[in-house]
Scaffold this motif. Structure first.
Motif, PDB file in Angstrom:
ATOM      1  N   THR A  63       0.805  -1.224   0.088  1.00 48.11           N
ATOM      2  CA  THR A  63      -0.020   0.170  -0.027  1.00 48.11           C
ATOM      3  C   THR A  63       1.030   1.209   0.014  1.00 48.11           C
ATOM      4  OG1 THR A  63      -1.728  -1.208   1.238  1.00 48.11           O
ATOM      5  CG2 THR A  63      -1.931   1.139   1.053  1.00 48.11           C
ATOM      6  N   LEU A  64       0.876   1.958  -0.980  1.00 50.17           N
ATOM      7  CA  LEU A  64       1.426   3.355  -1.201  1.00 50.17           C
ATOM      8  C   LEU A  64       0.344   4.538  -1.131  1.00 50.17           C
ATOM      9  CD1 LEU A  64       3.688   2.946  -4.233  1.00 50.17           C
ATOM     10  CD2 LEU A  64       4.560   2.713  -2.044  1.00 50.17           C
ATOM     11  N   VAL A  73      -3.552  11.903  -0.356  1.00 51.88           N
ATOM     12  CA  VAL A  73      -4.555  12.304  -1.553  1.00 51.88           C
ATOM     13  C   VAL A  73      -4.397  11.225  -2.710  1.00 51.88           C
ATOM     14  CG1 VAL A  73      -4.203  14.914  -0.989  1.00 51.88           C
ATOM     15  CG2 VAL A  73      -2.510  13.730  -2.531  1.00 51.88           C
ATOM     16  N   GLY A  74      -3.658  10.355  -2.517  1.00 51.49           N
ATOM     17  CA  GLY A  74      -3.589   9.161  -3.366  1.00 51.49           C
ATOM     18  C   GLY A  74      -3.288   7.852  -2.712  1.00 51.49           C
ATOM     19  N   VAL A  75      -3.872   6.777  -3.275  1.00 51.59           N
ATOM     20  CA  VAL A  75      -3.827   5.404  -2.767  1.00 51.59           C
ATOM     21  C   VAL A  75      -3.234   4.336  -3.952  1.00 51.59           C
ATOM     22  CG1 VAL A  75      -4.672   3.449  -1.312  1.00 51.59           C
ATOM     23  CG2 VAL A  75      -5.245   5.758  -0.609  1.00 51.59           C
ATOM     24  N   LEU A  76      -2.358   3.613  -3.670  1.00 55.61           N
ATOM     25  CA  LEU A  76      -2.130   2.508  -4.616  1.00 55.61           C
ATOM     26  C   LEU A  76      -2.207   1.368  -3.673  1.00 55.61           C
ATOM     27  CD1 LEU A  76       0.276   2.365  -7.642  1.00 55.61           C
ATOM     28  CD2 LEU A  76       0.456   0.661  -5.699  1.00 55.61           C
ATOM     29  N   THR A  77      -2.607   0.331  -4.187  1.00 54.56           N
ATOM     30  CA  THR A  77      -2.645  -1.253  -3.578  1.00 54.56           C
ATOM     31  C   THR A  77      -1.992  -1.980  -4.573  1.00 54.56           C
ATOM     32  OG1 THR A  77      -4.713  -1.597  -3.913  1.00 54.56           O
ATOM     33  CG2 THR A  77      -4.229  -0.754  -1.926  1.00 54.56           C
ATOM     34  N   VAL A  78      -1.022  -3.170  -4.297  1.00 57.50           N
ATOM     35  CA  VAL A  78      -0.859  -4.409  -5.042  1.00 57.50           C
ATOM     36  C   VAL A  78      -1.195  -5.360  -4.138  1.00 57.50           C
ATOM     37  CG1 VAL A  78       0.738  -5.741  -6.378  1.00 57.50           C
ATOM     38  CG2 VAL A  78       1.013  -3.226  -6.435  1.00 57.50           C
ATOM     39  N   ARG A 108       3.970   8.208 -11.100  1.00 57.12           N
ATOM     40  CA  ARG A 108       5.037   8.215 -10.117  1.00 57.12           C
ATOM     41  C   ARG A 108       4.847   6.827  -8.941  1.00 57.12           C
ATOM     42  NH1 ARG A 108       6.278  14.040  -7.899  1.00 57.12           N
ATOM     43  NH2 ARG A 108       6.860  12.854  -6.137  1.00 57.12           N
ATOM     44  N   MET A 109       3.585   6.836  -8.659  1.00 58.56           N
ATOM     45  CA  MET A 109       3.127   5.873  -7.755  1.00 58.56           C
ATOM     46  C   MET A 109       3.373   4.444  -8.384  1.00 58.56           C
ATOM     47  SD  MET A 109      -0.076   7.492  -5.640  1.00 58.56           S
ATOM     48  CE  MET A 109       0.041   6.567  -3.950  1.00 58.56           C
ATOM     49  N   ILE A 110       2.744   4.261  -9.612  1.00 59.22           N
ATOM     50  CA  ILE A 110       2.702   3.264 -10.378  1.00 59.22           C
ATOM     51  C   ILE A 110       4.259   2.734 -10.632  1.00 59.22           C
ATOM     52  CG2 ILE A 110       2.168   2.070 -12.457  1.00 59.22           C
ATOM     53  CD1 ILE A 110      -0.253   4.010 -12.869  1.00 59.22           C
ATOM     54  N   LYS A 111       5.138   3.504 -11.145  1.00 66.21           N
ATOM     55  CA  LYS A 111       6.527   3.102 -11.164  1.00 66.21           C
ATOM     56  C   LYS A 111       7.265   2.657  -9.942  1.00 66.21           C
ATOM     57  CE  LYS A 111       7.684   5.972 -15.301  1.00 66.21           C
ATOM     58  NZ  LYS A 111       8.355   7.058 -16.057  1.00 66.21           N
TER      59      LYS A 111
END
Ligand SMILES: CC(C)(COP(=O)(O)OP(=O)(O)OC[C@H]1O[C@@H](n2cnc3c(N)ncnc32)[C@H](O)[C@@H]1OP(=O)(O)O)[C@@H](O)C(=O)NCCC(=O)NCCS
Length: 177
Positions: A63-64, A73-78, A108-111
Motif C-alpha cells: 500500500t502506497l 490524496v492518493g492510494v495505490l495497492t498491489v 510516479r506511484m505506479i513506477k
C-alpha cells in the motif's frame, strides 16, 4: 511550460509506503473517489479503520500513499496472488483524489509499485479498468501496461453498459514471449 509548472507543484507531495496510522486517511481518500461513481466499482469502502490497519500490515501486499500537508490524496495497492498458482501475479488498484490529478503523481506511484514487484518476484502486474476511463487507460499505457482482453458489458453505470478492460504489465519481460 505547463509540464514544468506541474513538476514544481509536485515537490510538496510525498509518496511512501503506508503506515497503519494512515488508515483513516486512506479510507477517506478512497471514499471520495468512490463518491464520484465513475471510476471505481465499489461505492462504499468496506473495511473499518481497524481492519484497514491490519490490511496495511500485510507483508504480501503493498500500500502506497501520496501525502500532501499530512493529507492522503492518493492510494495505490498491489495485492499479490494468494495461491501457489498465482503468486507470480499482483493486482493493482489506484485512486488519486480530484484536484491532485494530471500532475504525474499516478505515474510516479505506479513506477514505485513496479519496483516493489521486481523486488518481491512478482512477474505480472494486472489491473482492471472501465473502458470509459480513457485517462486512466492512457496513463497505464504510457507506463507500459498493455490490454490483454475485455470483458464486455461487465458494468452498468448510469444506465450504460461499460466494458471491463483487463491490462497487464510484464515485470518479467521474458513472460511476454
Ligand atoms: C487514473 C489516475 C490514477 C492517473 O493518475 P494521475 O496522477 O492523474 O496521472 P498522471 O498525471 O501521472 O498522468 C496523467 C496525464 O497527465 C500527464 N502528466 C504526467 N505528468 C505530468 C506533469 N508533470 N505535468 C503535466 N502533465 C503530466 C500524463 O502525460 C497524462 O497525460 P494524458 O492525459 O495526456 O495522457 C488518476 O487520474 C485517478 O486516480 N483517477 C481517478 C480514479 C481512477 O480512475 N482510478 C483508476 C481506476 S482503474
Amino acid at each position: 511550460m505547463l509540464w514544468k509548472k506541474a513538476q514544481e507543484e509536485t515537490h510538496d507531495y510525498i509518496i511512501r509506503k503506508a503506515d497503519p496510522s494512515d488508515a483513516a486517511g486512506i479510507i477517506s481518500c478512497m471514499q471520495s473517489v468512490m463518491d464520484e461513481r465513475i471510476y471505481l466499482v465499489g461505492e462504499y469502502y468496506l473495511l473499518s479503520e481497524r481492519a484497514e490497519q491490519e490490511r496495511i500490515k500485510s507483508l504480501d501486499d503493498l500500500t502506497l500513499v501520496c501525502v500532501i500537508d499530512r493529507k492522503v490524496v492518493g492510494v495505490l495497492t498491489v495485492q499479490r496472488g494468494i495461491y501457489r498458482k498465482n503468486r507470480h501475479t499482483g493486482m493493482l488498484g489506484i485512486a488519486i483524489m480530484a484536484g491532485h490529478r494530471h500532475k504525474g503523481l499516478g505515474t510516479r506511484m505506479i513506477k514505485e509499485a513496479i519496483l516493489w514487484c521486481e523486488d518481491q518476484g512478482i512477474k505480472k502486474l494486472n489491473l482492471e479498468v472501465f473502458s470509459t476511463n480513457v485517462n486512466a487507460i492512457k496513463t497505464y499505457e504510457k507506463v507500459g501496461f498493455e490490454v490483454e482482453g475485455k470483458r464486455r458489458k461487465q458494468f452498468l453505470i448510469d444506465g450504460q453498459y461499460v466494458d471491463d478492460v483487463l491490462m497487464t504489465y510484464y515485470v518479467d519481460k521474458s513472460l511476454k514471449e
